[in-house]
Design a protein around this motif. Structure first.
Motif, PDB file in Angstrom:
ATOM      1  N   GLU A  17       0.822  -1.210   0.000  1.00 40.63           N
ATOM      2  CA  GLU A  17       0.000   0.000   0.000  1.00 40.63           C
ATOM      3  C   GLU A  17       0.856   1.261   0.000  1.00 40.63           C
ATOM      4  N   LYS A  19       4.037   1.542  -1.032  1.00 38.93           N
ATOM      5  CA  LYS A  19       4.751   1.639  -2.303  1.00 38.93           C
ATOM      6  C   LYS A  19       3.823   2.060  -3.435  1.00 38.93           C
ATOM      7  N   THR A  20       2.586   1.588  -3.414  1.00 38.83           N
ATOM      8  CA  THR A  20       1.606   1.991  -4.420  1.00 38.83           C
ATOM      9  C   THR A  20       1.306   3.483  -4.317  1.00 38.83           C
ATOM     10  N   ALA A  21       1.117   3.968  -3.090  1.00 37.63           N
ATOM     11  CA  ALA A  21       0.858   5.395  -2.880  1.00 37.63           C
ATOM     12  C   ALA A  21       2.042   6.238  -3.347  1.00 37.63           C
ATOM     13  N   MET A  23       4.213   5.399  -5.746  1.00 39.55           N
ATOM     14  CA  MET A  23       4.241   5.346  -7.212  1.00 39.55           C
ATOM     15  C   MET A  23       3.214   6.289  -7.812  1.00 39.55           C
ATOM     16  N   LYS A  24       2.033   6.384  -7.200  1.00 43.20           N
ATOM     17  CA  LYS A  24       0.985   7.277  -7.709  1.00 43.20           C
ATOM     18  C   LYS A  24       1.434   8.732  -7.678  1.00 43.20           C
ATOM     19  N   ARG A  25       2.313   9.062  -6.738  1.00 47.93           N
ATOM     20  CA  ARG A  25       2.827  10.429  -6.617  1.00 47.93           C
ATOM     21  C   ARG A  25       4.137  10.631  -7.365  1.00 47.93           C
ATOM     22  N   GLY A  26       4.672   9.541  -7.877  1.00 52.29           N
ATOM     23  CA  GLY A  26       5.946   9.624  -8.575  1.00 52.29           C
ATOM     24  C   GLY A  26       7.126   9.824  -7.632  1.00 52.29           C
ATOM     25  N   TRP A  27       6.964   9.379  -6.395  1.00 54.30           N
ATOM     26  CA  TRP A  27       8.008   9.508  -5.385  1.00 54.30           C
ATOM     27  C   TRP A  27       8.714   8.176  -5.192  1.00 54.30           C
ATOM     28  N   LEU A  66       0.765  10.674   2.841  1.00 50.54           N
ATOM     29  CA  LEU A  66       0.304  10.065   1.577  1.00 50.54           C
ATOM     30  C   LEU A  66      -1.207   9.967   1.486  1.00 50.54           C
TER      31      LEU A  66
END
Length: 69
Positions: A17, A19-21, A23-27, A66
């Motif tokens: 969860e 890591k997914t968050a 990736m969604k932010r490009g961080w 996040l």
């Protein structure tokens, strides 16, 4: 399911969860660690599900930052 397996499963879910968050932010985790002013190692331990008091505090901050509830 033995308790240890439940703990491992929950830790994996938390890690996914977060890591997914990210990736969604490009961080990256390095970006997040810098924003939190902590080391990447501290963040990694928290993301991996460490049960230390400090890791739990870091996760709470990560969830807020996040937008995870």
């Amino acid at each position: 399911m033995p308790i240890e397996e439940h703990l491992e499963s929950a830790s994996r879910e938390i890690e996914i969860e977060i890591k997914t968050a990210l990736m969604k932010r490009g961080w990256t985790q390095a970006d997040l660690a810098k924003r939190l002013n902590i080391s990447r190692q501290q963040l990694n331990q928290a993301v991996k599900g460490s049960n230390s008091k400090r890791a739990k505090e870091i996760r709470e901050t990560v969830y807020e930052l996040l937008g995870m509830e």
